[in-house]
Design an enzyme around this catalytic site. Structure first.
Site, PDB file in Angstrom:
ATOM      1  N   SER A 124     -22.937   8.017 -18.780  1.00  0.00           N
ATOM      2  CA  SER A 124     -23.174   9.048 -17.691  1.00  0.00           C
ATOM      3  C   SER A 124     -23.812  10.285 -18.079  1.00  0.00           C
ATOM      4  O   SER A 124     -23.742  10.746 -19.329  1.00  0.00           O
ATOM      5  CB  SER A 124     -21.721   9.139 -17.160  1.00  0.00           C
ATOM      6  OG  SER A 124     -21.823  10.483 -16.278  1.00  0.00           O
ATOM      7  N   TYR A 148     -13.155  12.909 -17.665  1.00  0.00           N
ATOM      8  CA  TYR A 148     -13.981  11.611 -17.595  1.00  0.00           C
ATOM      9  C   TYR A 148     -15.384  11.622 -18.388  1.00  0.00           C
ATOM     10  O   TYR A 148     -15.601  10.563 -19.100  1.00  0.00           O
ATOM     11  CB  TYR A 148     -14.482  11.699 -15.877  1.00  0.00           C
ATOM     12  CG  TYR A 148     -15.665  10.537 -15.728  1.00  0.00           C
ATOM     13  CD1 TYR A 148     -16.930  11.230 -15.469  1.00  0.00           C
ATOM     14  CD2 TYR A 148     -15.580   9.272 -15.647  1.00  0.00           C
ATOM     15  CE1 TYR A 148     -18.062  10.366 -15.532  1.00  0.00           C
ATOM     16  CE2 TYR A 148     -16.586   8.557 -15.566  1.00  0.00           C
ATOM     17  CZ  TYR A 148     -17.903   9.217 -15.508  1.00  0.00           C
ATOM     18  OH  TYR A 148     -18.866   8.246 -15.328  1.00  0.00           O
ATOM     19  N   LYS A 152     -16.985   9.047 -21.733  1.00  0.00           N
ATOM     20  CA  LYS A 152     -18.044   8.435 -21.789  1.00  0.00           C
ATOM     21  C   LYS A 152     -18.987   8.810 -23.113  1.00  0.00           C
ATOM     22  O   LYS A 152     -19.257   8.134 -23.816  1.00  0.00           O
ATOM     23  CB  LYS A 152     -18.881   8.824 -20.702  1.00  0.00           C
ATOM     24  CG  LYS A 152     -18.582   8.137 -19.234  1.00  0.00           C
ATOM     25  CD  LYS A 152     -18.503   6.682 -19.405  1.00  0.00           C
ATOM     26  CE  LYS A 152     -18.103   5.972 -18.173  1.00  0.00           C
ATOM     27  NZ  LYS A 152     -18.244   4.745 -18.152  1.00  0.00           N
TER      28      LYS A 152
END
Ligand code: WQD
Length: 335
Positions: A124, A148, A152
């Protein structure tokens, strides 16, 4: 190739499965349906003219996942299965680390056991956080600002360490920014079963009359119009970039990472205007406080993927909004 798509019933995974099938590859989807519906499978078959094999499982079930890879004689993997909402991750950090990190390590353990050595990892652009330079190059130091994007960033490190320890692996991480839009047929699109959190699907629900207005999370950012700026990239471009990365692998390529995006920052207000134009409706809005974990601007320098993967022909913002509107207006309540 026989490609395993984890999270293949999801928004990006379903578009990925269409792109793979249409390119002549065999596809097996594994998905636990926690944020997707099996109804998408018949839509994928309708578009591609052939079906993917589907196995319902959570990728953290390493033993079952290894069996799927072995029995299916899987050649390569595209790993999407993960939780993906920035603001939700601030409220549920441990769930995000457990699901996203354990899910990835399970996929890598199963791949090792099953002899699968070619993997594309869905990373991401959000790993860059509040970057010093815009557009952001791959060489920028990741400074994730929420759980989040930390899953990643750390997930990439795990992939890189595996490639260092075992040179037989080829793992490519694609750092895409904000996937948006839908397949031009209107048969598949973004249909979040749990949290409706991302901006474009929310705007589509306002446009189709399911929601009264959109809440703009902050209009006092250091951006041209004060609202958050992101790089919205067509979900079919995201799918095609994974396919390109997979087909470019020659084996024993080690770890590589590329930004995937249009390279253009679009603000919340600009996206609202683009949706109003595509749908021919007025979008009502209110301004609320900033979202936890949100940064002002995030858009990438995407020249490396163009140079090394030959991937550069992106669809426009207008196409993103037109395709998203076709999906939403034909499927006002999703699948
Ligand atoms: C976009 C902008 C919000 C909702 C993304 C996605 C996902 C992931 C990467 C790849 C931000 C603002 C939003 C709303 C708003 N993909 N907004 N009102 O936050 O960049 O996160 O990270 O990994 O694409 O999770 O995307 O669409 O949620 O928000 O004002 O109701 O819109 O503050 O500036 P985000 P988003």
């Amino acid at each position: 190739m026989h490609v395993l798509v984890t999270g293949g019933c999801g928004f990006i995974g379903s578009h990925q499965s269409v792109a793979l099938l249409e390119a002549g590859h065999e596809v097996t989807i594994v998905d636990d349906l926690s944020n997707s519906k099996a109804a998408v499978l018949e839509r994928i078959a309708k578009i591609a003219g052939k079906s993917a094999t589907f196995v319902e499982l959570n990728v953290r079930d390493t033993s079952k996942l290894t069996d799927v890879m072995t029995e299916g004689e899987i050649d390569s993997i595209i790993h999407f299965a993960a939780f993906k909402h920035v603001r939700e991750s601030m409220e549920r950090p441990v769930d995000y680390f457990a699901n996203n990190i354990e899910g990835l390590t399970s996929v890598l353990q199963a791949a090792t056991a099953a002899g699968v050595r070619r993997i594309v990892f869905s990373s991401s652009g959000s790993i860059y956080g509040d970057a010093d330079e815009l557009p952001i190059p791959e060489t920028a130091t990741p400074r994730p600002t929420n759980p989040y994007s930390r899953t990643k960033a750390f997930g990439e490190r795990i992939c890189a360490d595996l490639c260092s320890s075992d040179p037989s692996f080829s793992i490519t991480a694609l750092r895409y920014f904000n996937p948006a839009g839908a397949h031009p047929s209107g048969h598949i699109g973004e249909d979040p079963t749990g949290l409706l959190s991302n901006l474009l699907p929310i705007l589509m629900h306002v446009a189709v009359g399911n929601l009264a207005e959109v809440a703009i999370f902050g209009d006092d950012f250091d951006t041209p119009d004060g609202t958050g700026v992101r790089d919205y990239v067509h979900v079919m471009d995201v799918a095609e970039s994974h396919l390109t990365a997979l087909e470019k692998m020659s084996g024993e390529d080690g770890f590589n990472a590329y930004n995937i995006g249009r390279g253009e920052g679009v603000s919340v207000l600009q996206l609202i205007s683009a949706v109003e134009k595509a749908a021919g409706v007025k979008i009502d809005r209110t301004v609320k406080e900033r979202g936890a974990g949100d940064v002002a601007s995030l858009f990438g320098d995407t020249r490396l993927a163009a140079q090394e993967l030959g991937f550069s022909n992106y669809r426009t913002l207008e196409e993103i909004c037109a395709d998203a509107w076709r999906w939403q207006s034909q499927n006002p309540d999703g699948y």
